[in-house]
Design a protein around this motif. Sequence first.
Motif, PDB file in Angstrom:
ATOM      1  N   THR A   1       6.133  14.323 -20.718  1.00 39.10           N
ATOM      2  CA  THR A   1       6.170  12.626 -21.193  1.00 39.10           C
ATOM      3  C   THR A   1       4.912  12.266 -21.517  1.00 39.10           C
ATOM      4  O   THR A   1       4.525  11.289 -22.285  1.00 39.10           O
ATOM      5  CB  THR A   1       7.003  12.131 -19.842  1.00 39.10           C
ATOM      6  OG1 THR A   1       8.234  12.761 -19.815  1.00 39.10           O
ATOM      7  CG2 THR A   1       6.803  10.609 -19.835  1.00 39.10           C
TER       8      THR A   1
ATOM      9  N   SER B   1       4.044  12.728 -25.122  1.00 38.00           N
ATOM     10  CA  SER B   1       4.910  12.572 -26.261  1.00 38.00           C
ATOM     11  C   SER B   1       5.036  10.943 -26.324  1.00 38.00           C
ATOM     12  O   SER B   1       5.867  10.489 -27.329  1.00 38.00           O
ATOM     13  CB  SER B   1       6.251  13.312 -26.058  1.00 38.00           C
ATOM     14  OG  SER B   1       6.824  12.633 -24.914  1.00 38.00           O
ATOM     15  N   MET B   2       4.583  10.093 -25.248  1.00 37.67           N
ATOM     16  CA  MET B   2       5.125   8.732 -25.259  1.00 37.67           C
ATOM     17  C   MET B   2       3.983   7.781 -25.752  1.00 37.67           C
ATOM     18  O   MET B   2       4.262   6.481 -25.498  1.00 37.67           O
ATOM     19  CB  MET B   2       5.614   8.270 -23.688  1.00 37.67           C
ATOM     20  CG  MET B   2       6.611   9.019 -23.390  1.00 37.67           C
ATOM     21  SD  MET B   2       8.353   8.633 -24.119  1.00 37.67           S
ATOM     22  CE  MET B   2       8.428   6.788 -23.870  1.00 37.67           C
TER      23      MET B   2
ATOM     24  N   VAL C   1       7.751   4.940 -17.278  1.00 33.92           N
ATOM     25  CA  VAL C   1       8.308   5.832 -18.228  1.00 33.92           C
ATOM     26  C   VAL C   1       8.493   7.252 -17.599  1.00 33.92           C
ATOM     27  O   VAL C   1       9.211   8.222 -18.272  1.00 33.92           O
ATOM     28  CB  VAL C   1       7.662   6.179 -19.525  1.00 33.92           C
ATOM     29  CG1 VAL C   1       7.545   4.775 -20.211  1.00 33.92           C
ATOM     30  CG2 VAL C   1       6.193   6.588 -19.253  1.00 33.92           C
TER      31      VAL C   1
ATOM     32  N   SER D   1      10.119  16.064 -24.698  1.00 32.99           N
ATOM     33  CA  SER D   1       9.539  15.089 -25.002  1.00 32.99           C
ATOM     34  C   SER D   1      10.434  13.691 -24.684  1.00 32.99           C
ATOM     35  O   SER D   1      11.456  14.112 -24.278  1.00 32.99           O
ATOM     36  CB  SER D   1       9.506  14.975 -26.678  1.00 32.99           C
ATOM     37  OG  SER D   1      10.751  14.827 -27.337  1.00 32.99           O
ATOM     38  N   GLY D   2       9.713  12.762 -24.718  1.00 32.18           N
ATOM     39  CA  GLY D   2      10.581  11.451 -24.073  1.00 32.18           C
ATOM     40  C   GLY D   2      10.287  11.120 -22.836  1.00 32.18           C
ATOM     41  O   GLY D   2       9.266  11.748 -22.363  1.00 32.18           O
ATOM     42  N   ASN D   3      10.899  10.074 -22.242  1.00 33.00           N
ATOM     43  CA  ASN D   3      10.686   9.623 -21.032  1.00 33.00           C
ATOM     44  C   ASN D   3      11.064  10.822 -19.825  1.00 33.00           C
ATOM     45  O   ASN D   3      11.644  11.792 -20.469  1.00 33.00           O
ATOM     46  CB  ASN D   3      10.996   8.210 -20.747  1.00 33.00           C
ATOM     47  CG  ASN D   3      12.490   8.137 -20.821  1.00 33.00           C
ATOM     48  OD1 ASN D   3      13.277   9.225 -20.711  1.00 33.00           O
ATOM     49  ND2 ASN D   3      12.916   7.139 -21.269  1.00 33.00           N
TER      50      ASN D   3
ATOM     51  N   ASN E   1      14.601  10.186 -23.204  1.00 33.03           N
ATOM     52  CA  ASN E   1      15.077   9.094 -23.899  1.00 33.03           C
ATOM     53  C   ASN E   1      13.763   8.648 -24.402  1.00 33.03           C
ATOM     54  O   ASN E   1      12.625   8.804 -24.085  1.00 33.03           O
ATOM     55  CB  ASN E   1      16.035   8.119 -23.244  1.00 33.03           C
ATOM     56  CG  ASN E   1      16.977   8.739 -22.877  1.00 33.03           C
ATOM     57  OD1 ASN E   1      17.780   9.561 -23.465  1.00 33.03           O
ATOM     58  ND2 ASN E   1      17.484   8.300 -21.659  1.00 33.03           N
ATOM     59  N   GLN E   2      13.877   7.397 -25.372  1.00 35.77           N
ATOM     60  CA  GLN E   2      12.747   6.650 -25.779  1.00 35.77           C
ATOM     61  C   GLN E   2      12.562   5.366 -24.859  1.00 35.77           C
ATOM     62  O   GLN E   2      13.553   4.844 -24.061  1.00 35.77           O
ATOM     63  CB  GLN E   2      12.927   6.222 -27.526  1.00 35.77           C
ATOM     64  CG  GLN E   2      12.871   7.619 -28.318  1.00 35.77           C
ATOM     65  CD  GLN E   2      11.445   8.300 -28.161  1.00 35.77           C
ATOM     66  OE1 GLN E   2      10.519   7.434 -27.904  1.00 35.77           O
ATOM     67  NE2 GLN E   2      11.672   9.379 -27.653  1.00 35.77           N
ATOM     68  N   GLY E   3      11.455   4.734 -24.865  1.00 33.50           N
ATOM     69  CA  GLY E   3      11.367   3.444 -24.087  1.00 33.50           C
ATOM     70  C   GLY E   3      11.501   3.851 -22.555  1.00 33.50           C
ATOM     71  O   GLY E   3      11.103   4.783 -21.868  1.00 33.50           O
TER      72      GLY E   3
ATOM     73  N   ASN F   1      14.530   3.783 -21.288  1.00 38.86           N
ATOM     74  CA  ASN F   1      16.047   4.183 -21.088  1.00 38.86           C
ATOM     75  C   ASN F   1      16.299   5.220 -20.055  1.00 38.86           C
ATOM     76  O   ASN F   1      15.745   6.388 -20.695  1.00 38.86           O
ATOM     77  CB  ASN F   1      16.647   4.183 -22.414  1.00 38.86           C
ATOM     78  CG  ASN F   1      18.030   4.767 -22.373  1.00 38.86           C
ATOM     79  OD1 ASN F   1      18.744   4.664 -21.397  1.00 38.86           O
ATOM     80  ND2 ASN F   1      18.544   5.292 -23.470  1.00 38.86           N
TER      81      ASN F   1
END
Length: 377
Positions: free
Chosen positions: A203, A206-207, A216, A354-356, A360-362, A364
């Motif tokens: 995280t 990738s964020m 996140v 990857s992602g939170n 997911n993104q942001g 979410n």
Amino acid sequence: MSDYSTVKFADLSPFYPTVLINGINGNLTAPIELQPRKRYRFRVISMSSSYWFKFRLPEHKMQIIEADGVYSEPSEVDGLTLGPGQRFSAIVTAHDTVAFNYIYNVTLFADFVPPALGLLPRYYSGLLRYNSDAPVKQLPAVSDEELIWNNIVKMQALDKQLLLPVDRQIVLTVRSYIPEFGIPYYSFSDFAFNQTLVPTLFTALSMGDLAFNSSVYSPLAQAHVVQNGEAVELLVNNPTTKDHALHLHMQNFQVVETGPFGDAVANGKPIVPHQTAGPWPMRCDTVTISPFSFIKLRFRVTRGAVMNFHCHNSNHNFHGLAAVVIAAPDLLQKHVKVPESVLRMCELQSIKTSGNAAGNQGFNMTGLPAPLLVDRS
């Protein structure tokens, strides 16, 4: 020294391990051979998963010179107390004569299971041998209260690094909770630490700029984000009845202050005395916090890292007493590349990379398990 058992650690049953010293039964360890007037470095390591040790060489003073890989000004003690994961080096000067041999002592103890005769505390001993033909010197019994033990707060670092100022303080308060299904949980906040769907390192990598926002990582990760160059103070409060061996991955910290938490007193006196470090606080990576006390630990951020901070009692760690310090995520993103072999292993185990925290993104967090709320009452 390590605790050892062939019985599975049960969550709800007293657990009474035996002790291994250098890999064998503690009472069967080979004698330690000493020669008159020579100086010896004893490297004493606790490989315990959950229990504490006391180590003594009666009639031999020990000069502590190192803790967790950091050299210190010499500190004379009668014995060492070690929580899970702690390491010390001590210089011992052998006696002038070979007239006697001596018995050394190792004690296994803990405060999270009830005492049991012959099981806890559990006592082990071995031989300091000067002369195979000499008798063992008989010594009077001495209580622990009459002896001088290691005190990390009063030790001084050999390299004389000065006390750090504080740019950012992170407050962590130990909480405990036994839910209705009976397994005790612990935490450093309202929620117990737990596994996220995306490992926290991925995280952070990738964020982008959002990696500086602790949200996140979700409450499961108990994440605290700090920036490069900051001097960080961890203020840990322990209002519980248990000792905790606090360990920070990848980073030594200065041990700068400890004392009673709140109004904790016994017989009209604070349960834990208030102590502050000298001008060159000792640094280590594992330290014991006593019941009803606080401790202050400081370090400076010098690189990108994801550092786990947890109790080294494996049962407490497994049940939530952990947090993550995310240091300089911008430097992580600039300098760290995850090997393809690691990404492939994650893919084979269906671990998102990857992602939170939820992948997911942001912000979410759809699909992420709800965190376990630890009762604050």
